[in-house]
Scaffold this motif. Structure first.
Motif, PDB file in Angstrom:
ATOM      1  N   ARG A 231       0.827  -1.197   0.000  1.00  0.00           N
ATOM      2  CA  ARG A 231       0.000   0.000   0.000  1.00  0.00           C
ATOM      3  C   ARG A 231       0.863   1.249   0.000  1.00  0.00           C
ATOM      4  NH1 ARG A 231      -2.593   0.744   4.828  1.00  0.00           N
ATOM      5  NH2 ARG A 231      -1.223  -0.735   5.866  1.00  0.00           N
ATOM      6  N   GLU A 232       0.431   2.247  -0.741  1.00  0.00           N
ATOM      7  CA  GLU A 232       1.076   3.548  -0.701  1.00  0.00           C
ATOM      8  C   GLU A 232       0.376   4.421   0.335  1.00  0.00           C
ATOM      9  OE1 GLU A 232       1.135   5.116  -4.695  1.00  0.00           O
ATOM     10  OE2 GLU A 232       3.218   4.472  -4.931  1.00  0.00           O
ATOM     11  N   LEU A 233       1.152   5.069   1.187  1.00  0.00           N
ATOM     12  CA  LEU A 233       0.613   5.917   2.244  1.00  0.00           C
ATOM     13  C   LEU A 233       0.930   7.370   1.931  1.00  0.00           C
ATOM     14  CD1 LEU A 233       1.873   3.805   5.285  1.00  0.00           C
ATOM     15  CD2 LEU A 233      -0.379   3.707   4.209  1.00  0.00           C
ATOM     16  N   ALA A 234      -0.084   8.201   1.936  1.00  0.00           N
ATOM     17  CA  ALA A 234       0.109   9.630   1.664  1.00  0.00           C
ATOM     18  C   ALA A 234       0.743  10.308   2.878  1.00  0.00           C
ATOM     19  CB  ALA A 234      -1.226  10.282   1.330  1.00  0.00           C
ATOM     20  N   VAL A 235       1.779  11.110   2.655  1.00  0.00           N
ATOM     21  CA  VAL A 235       2.428  11.857   3.732  1.00  0.00           C
ATOM     22  C   VAL A 235       2.676  13.289   3.270  1.00  0.00           C
ATOM     23  CG1 VAL A 235       3.540   9.892   4.871  1.00  0.00           C
ATOM     24  CG2 VAL A 235       4.707  11.037   2.992  1.00  0.00           C
ATOM     25  N   ASP A 236       2.479  14.224   4.175  1.00  0.00           N
ATOM     26  CA  ASP A 236       2.770  15.628   3.902  1.00  0.00           C
ATOM     27  C   ASP A 236       3.807  16.068   4.936  1.00  0.00           C
ATOM     28  OD1 ASP A 236       2.847  18.266   3.196  1.00  0.00           O
ATOM     29  OD2 ASP A 236       0.948  18.789   4.153  1.00  0.00           O
ATOM     30  N   VAL A 237       5.068  15.953   4.573  1.00  0.00           N
ATOM     31  CA  VAL A 237       6.162  16.199   5.509  1.00  0.00           C
ATOM     32  C   VAL A 237       7.098  17.262   4.939  1.00  0.00           C
ATOM     33  CG1 VAL A 237       8.141  15.165   6.693  1.00  0.00           C
ATOM     34  CG2 VAL A 237       6.067  13.829   6.352  1.00  0.00           C
ATOM     35  N   ARG A 238       7.433  18.256   5.752  1.00  0.00           N
ATOM     36  CA  ARG A 238       8.464  19.226   5.369  1.00  0.00           C
ATOM     37  C   ARG A 238       9.820  18.613   5.708  1.00  0.00           C
ATOM     38  NH1 ARG A 238      10.032  24.585   5.780  1.00  0.00           N
ATOM     39  NH2 ARG A 238       9.656  24.884   3.566  1.00  0.00           N
ATOM     40  N   ILE A 239      10.648  18.417   4.702  1.00  0.00           N
ATOM     41  CA  ILE A 239      11.970  17.845   4.893  1.00  0.00           C
ATOM     42  C   ILE A 239      12.990  18.966   5.072  1.00  0.00           C
ATOM     43  CG2 ILE A 239      13.827  16.509   3.827  1.00  0.00           C
ATOM     44  CD1 ILE A 239      11.545  14.770   4.683  1.00  0.00           C
ATOM     45  N   ILE A 240      13.774  18.877   6.149  1.00  0.00           N
ATOM     46  CA  ILE A 240      14.947  19.718   6.314  1.00  0.00           C
ATOM     47  C   ILE A 240      16.143  18.777   6.358  1.00  0.00           C
ATOM     48  CG2 ILE A 240      16.146  21.416   7.725  1.00  0.00           C
ATOM     49  CD1 ILE A 240      13.495  22.315   8.841  1.00  0.00           C
ATOM     50  N   ALA A 241      17.018  18.893   5.368  1.00  0.00           N
ATOM     51  CA  ALA A 241      18.197  18.031   5.291  1.00  0.00           C
ATOM     52  C   ALA A 241      19.427  18.843   5.676  1.00  0.00           C
ATOM     53  CB  ALA A 241      18.359  17.471   3.883  1.00  0.00           C
ATOM     54  N   ALA A 242      20.379  18.182   6.319  1.00  0.00           N
ATOM     55  CA  ALA A 242      21.596  18.873   6.737  1.00  0.00           C
ATOM     56  C   ALA A 242      22.806  17.995   6.503  1.00  0.00           C
ATOM     57  CB  ALA A 242      21.515  19.263   8.218  1.00  0.00           C
ATOM     58  N   THR A 243      23.939  18.627   6.237  1.00  0.00           N
ATOM     59  CA  THR A 243      25.187  17.893   6.055  1.00  0.00           C
ATOM     60  C   THR A 243      26.367  18.804   6.319  1.00  0.00           C
ATOM     61  OG1 THR A 243      26.544  16.634   4.489  1.00  0.00           O
ATOM     62  CG2 THR A 243      25.202  18.415   3.583  1.00  0.00           C
ATOM     63  N   ASN A 244      27.473  18.196   6.768  1.00  0.00           N
ATOM     64  CA  ASN A 244      28.710  18.959   6.945  1.00  0.00           C
ATOM     65  C   ASN A 244      29.648  18.759   5.763  1.00  0.00           C
ATOM     66  OD1 ASN A 244      29.665  16.370   7.288  1.00  0.00           O
ATOM     67  ND2 ASN A 244      30.270  16.625   9.420  1.00  0.00           N
ATOM     68  N   ARG A 245      29.132  18.089   4.713  1.00  0.00           N
ATOM     69  CA  ARG A 245      29.939  17.830   3.527  1.00  0.00           C
ATOM     70  C   ARG A 245      29.423  18.632   2.336  1.00  0.00           C
ATOM     71  NH1 ARG A 245      30.176  11.349   3.407  1.00  0.00           N
ATOM     72  NH2 ARG A 245      28.198  11.491   4.514  1.00  0.00           N
ATOM     73  N   ASP A 246      30.253  18.778   1.330  1.00  0.00           N
ATOM     74  CA  ASP A 246      29.902  19.507   0.122  1.00  0.00           C
ATOM     75  C   ASP A 246      29.142  18.567  -0.806  1.00  0.00           C
ATOM     76  OD1 ASP A 246      29.752  20.842  -2.289  1.00  0.00           O
ATOM     77  OD2 ASP A 246      31.791  21.625  -2.219  1.00  0.00           O
ATOM     78  N   LEU A 247      27.828  18.768  -0.923  1.00  0.00           N
ATOM     79  CA  LEU A 247      27.022  17.852  -1.724  1.00  0.00           C
ATOM     80  C   LEU A 247      27.411  17.885  -3.197  1.00  0.00           C
ATOM     81  CD1 LEU A 247      23.373  17.896  -0.340  1.00  0.00           C
ATOM     82  CD2 LEU A 247      25.236  16.326   0.110  1.00  0.00           C
ATOM     83  N   LYS A 248      27.783  19.059  -3.717  1.00  0.00           N
ATOM     84  CA  LYS A 248      28.206  19.122  -5.118  1.00  0.00           C
ATOM     85  C   LYS A 248      29.418  18.226  -5.357  1.00  0.00           C
ATOM     86  CE  LYS A 248      26.535  23.719  -6.466  1.00  0.00           C
ATOM     87  NZ  LYS A 248      26.940  25.075  -6.946  1.00  0.00           N
ATOM     88  N   GLN A 249      30.343  18.250  -4.423  1.00  0.00           N
ATOM     89  CA  GLN A 249      31.530  17.413  -4.542  1.00  0.00           C
ATOM     90  C   GLN A 249      31.158  15.936  -4.446  1.00  0.00           C
ATOM     91  OE1 GLN A 249      34.585  18.374  -5.317  1.00  0.00           O
ATOM     92  NE2 GLN A 249      35.360  16.273  -5.278  1.00  0.00           N
ATOM     93  N   LEU A 250      30.238  15.604  -3.532  1.00  0.00           N
ATOM     94  CA  LEU A 250      29.803  14.210  -3.395  1.00  0.00           C
ATOM     95  C   LEU A 250      29.103  13.724  -4.652  1.00  0.00           C
ATOM     96  CD1 LEU A 250      28.466  14.111   0.281  1.00  0.00           C
ATOM     97  CD2 LEU A 250      30.658  13.303  -0.592  1.00  0.00           C
ATOM     98  N   VAL A 251      28.326  14.597  -5.284  1.00  0.00           N
ATOM     99  CA  VAL A 251      27.673  14.242  -6.553  1.00  0.00           C
ATOM    100  C   VAL A 251      28.732  13.971  -7.615  1.00  0.00           C
ATOM    101  CG1 VAL A 251      26.254  15.132  -8.443  1.00  0.00           C
ATOM    102  CG2 VAL A 251      25.501  15.447  -6.091  1.00  0.00           C
ATOM    103  N   ALA A 252      29.739  14.843  -7.694  1.00  0.00           N
ATOM    104  CA  ALA A 252      30.804  14.671  -8.685  1.00  0.00           C
ATOM    105  C   ALA A 252      31.562  13.365  -8.465  1.00  0.00           C
ATOM    106  CB  ALA A 252      31.762  15.853  -8.624  1.00  0.00           C
ATOM    107  N   GLU A 253      31.670  12.944  -7.201  1.00  0.00           N
ATOM    108  CA  GLU A 253      32.379  11.700  -6.874  1.00  0.00           C
ATOM    109  C   GLU A 253      31.479  10.476  -6.946  1.00  0.00           C
ATOM    110  OE1 GLU A 253      33.894  12.425  -2.995  1.00  0.00           O
ATOM    111  OE2 GLU A 253      35.364  13.923  -3.642  1.00  0.00           O
ATOM    112  N   GLY A 254      30.193  10.679  -7.285  1.00  0.00           N
ATOM    113  CA  GLY A 254      29.260   9.566  -7.376  1.00  0.00           C
ATOM    114  C   GLY A 254      28.806   9.024  -6.043  1.00  0.00           C
ATOM    115  N   LYS A 255      28.944   9.840  -4.980  1.00  0.00           N
ATOM    116  CA  LYS A 255      28.580   9.393  -3.638  1.00  0.00           C
ATOM    117  C   LYS A 255      27.236   9.943  -3.169  1.00  0.00           C
ATOM    118  CE  LYS A 255      33.426   8.964  -2.235  1.00  0.00           C
ATOM    119  NZ  LYS A 255      34.494   9.462  -1.324  1.00  0.00           N
ATOM    120  N   PHE A 256      26.602  10.758  -3.998  1.00  0.00           N
ATOM    121  CA  PHE A 256      25.280  11.280  -3.653  1.00  0.00           C
ATOM    122  C   PHE A 256      24.494  11.439  -4.943  1.00  0.00           C
ATOM    123  CE2 PHE A 256      22.116  14.428  -2.263  1.00  0.00           C
ATOM    124  CZ  PHE A 256      21.745  13.880  -1.041  1.00  0.00           C
TER     125      PHE A 256
END
Length: 469
Positions: free
Chosen positions: A278-303
């Motif tokens: 079953r699919e369950l409907a959710v209305d959630v505000r997501i706040i994501a945090a990281t101490n790493r550089d996401l652009k760099q992680l994307v370039a390295e294939g890690k995100f």
């Protein structure tokens, strides 16, 4: 009642009166629930052995026994919320059912329009235990200190809050980046507390602390039998935070497959429990945090790149404490006031030399480290003022370590008394990048993290004998 929805909820109706059972089922199905009926104790036991239900509407008097017997025998797992139904004069049975674990009761005859309210109330009660596991420990907490150095970020946050209040629903995610100890959790709490969902739950989870084998179950829940130890169904944190905020700290710690599920939950506003259909409907505000550089992680294939672009709408970058200038002293003063009150000690001020040491120290642990140093000082310092002598030696060691790290900037650099021109420094960096790339403008632009057009613009200004803009 038009706004009430039971979408995705699985409900068992245990009622021997076929017409009433059909009426209840029709009303619940119009509100999106998945409904199954049973007319006896025996039929209920058979269904509960085969299927999982979010809720059960249980009549007290059944042809082959009492509905309360099902509660006594623990036929319903803890994951199934039970609402009893009793005829007028039979309130004693309802009271007994509540004592045995039922969440609520209805007195027959009742208006089917009451059902969404009763189930909604039961659903909130059912969520409370799950919420308490990960609810922010101090969601109110002290106000976050912005100061002059973070005035721009405070303005960004105010614009996000204004946008949230205009939309109210389907709030876009927020991405907070910054070194460990800069206050990412405090910003997430501030954003939730100031926004339109302040009265709804805030759930905080450190993704790096979730064991890989259990992370999917914690976030999205699981059905009974989904894995070896899944004896009952379990609500995930996305469900528990429905209507509120889910703070995912250190999001890059999740595996690529879980990152994909988070992306789907953000985009489709639906989740599926582990082992569920079953699919369950959710209305959630997501706040994501990281101490790493996401652009760099994307370039390295890690995100995942698609998740990064989905999160990178409302981005907040918290600078490290060492870059906040005189605000370090103002923050220290604010923290000292709270710490003196907490320890019930007379106020001690920071000496001039102590202030100088606070400003010079590089603060690798950021605000968290500053708070610890201040607390140690007020507890152990015996002088009339706080000196922070220990920071002088520690700072020198830290600078020596940084000088040997893979960092192009020398932390020991000091500006000449007469100062220097920033524009000239930028031009020198551009010329150095061009020399390194053998005058390849595109390659130099990549090294500098700017566009080729920007580089050409700067070069054309220099060639014309003008400072770059």
């Amino acid at each position: 009642m038009q706004d009430v929805t039971l979408a995705g909820l699985s409900i068992l109706i245990v009622e021997d009166e076929a017409l009433l059972r059909k009426q209840i089922a029709a009303h619940l199905e119009r509100l999106g629930a998945d409904v199954t009926g049973a007319d006896s104790v025996r039929a209920s036991k058979r269904l509960m052995a085969e299927l999982d239900f979010d809720f059960a509407l249980l009549d007290v008097n059944l042809p082959d026994g009492r509905g309360t017997d099902l509660l006594k025998e623990k036929t319903f797992p803890a994951s199934t919320g039970v609402v009893v139904m009793t005829a007028e004069g039979g309130v004693g049975g309802a009271v007994e059912a509540m004592r045995l674990g039922a969440l609520d009761y209805l007195v027959k005859p009742f208006d089917p329009a009451e059902l969404p309210l009763v189930i909604g109330r039961a659903h909130r009660n059912k969520r409370s235990a799950r919420l308490d596991e990960f609810r922010g420990r101090d969601p109110a907490g002290p106000e976050f200190f912005f100061g002059e150095s973070l005035a721009g970020m405070e303005g960004q946050l105010q614009k996000i809050i204004a946008a949230d209040r205009r939309m109210e629903e389907r709030l876009p995610p927020v991405l907070i980046q910054g070194e460990t100890g800069t206050g990412k959790t405090s910003i997430a709490r501030w954003l939730h507390r100031q926004g339109p969902r302040a009265a709804q739950p805030l759930i905080e989870v450190n993704c790096s602390a979730l064991p890989e084998t259990l992370a999917e179950s914690e976030l999205f829940g699981h059905e009974r039998g989904a894995f070896t130890d899944a004896r009952t169904a379990r609500m995930g944190l996305f469900e528990a935070a429905n209507g509120g905020t889910l703070f995912l700290d250190e999001l890059p710690s999740l595996s690529a497959s879980l990152q994909a599920k988070v992306l789907t939950a953000i985009e489709d506003r639906k989740i599926r429990r582990l082992g569920g259909t079953r699919e369950l409907a959710v209305d959630v505000r997501i706040i994501a945090a990281t101490n790493r550089d996401l652009k760099q992680l994307v370039a390295e294939g890690k995100f995942r790149e698609d998740l990064f672009h989905r999160l990178d709408l409302f981005r907040l970058q918290i600078p490290p404490l060492r870059e906040r200038g005189e605000d370090i002293l103002k923050l220290a003063d604010t923290l000292l006031t709270r710490l003196h009150q907490r320890h019930r000690l007379p106020r001690k001020e920071i000496s001039a030399s102590g202030k100088n040491r606070l400003l010079k120290y590089p603060w690798p642990g950021n605000v968290r480290e500053l708070a610890h140093e201040l607390e140690r000082a007020i507890v152990f310092s015996e002088g009339a003022a706080l000196e922070f002598e220990q920071l002088e030696a520690a700072g020198a060691v830290r600078l020596a370590v940084l000088a040997h790290e893979d960092d192009w900037f020398n932390p020991g650099f000091t500006f000449p008394p007469e100062g220097f021109l920033l524009e000239e420094a930028i031009n020198r960096l551009i010329l150095h990048a061009l020399k390194q790339t053998e005058q390849n403008v595109s390659a130099a632009a990549r090294l500098l993290g700017v566009s080729r057009d920007y580089l050409r613009y700067r070069l054309s200004g220099k060639q014309a004998g003008q400072p770059g803009q």
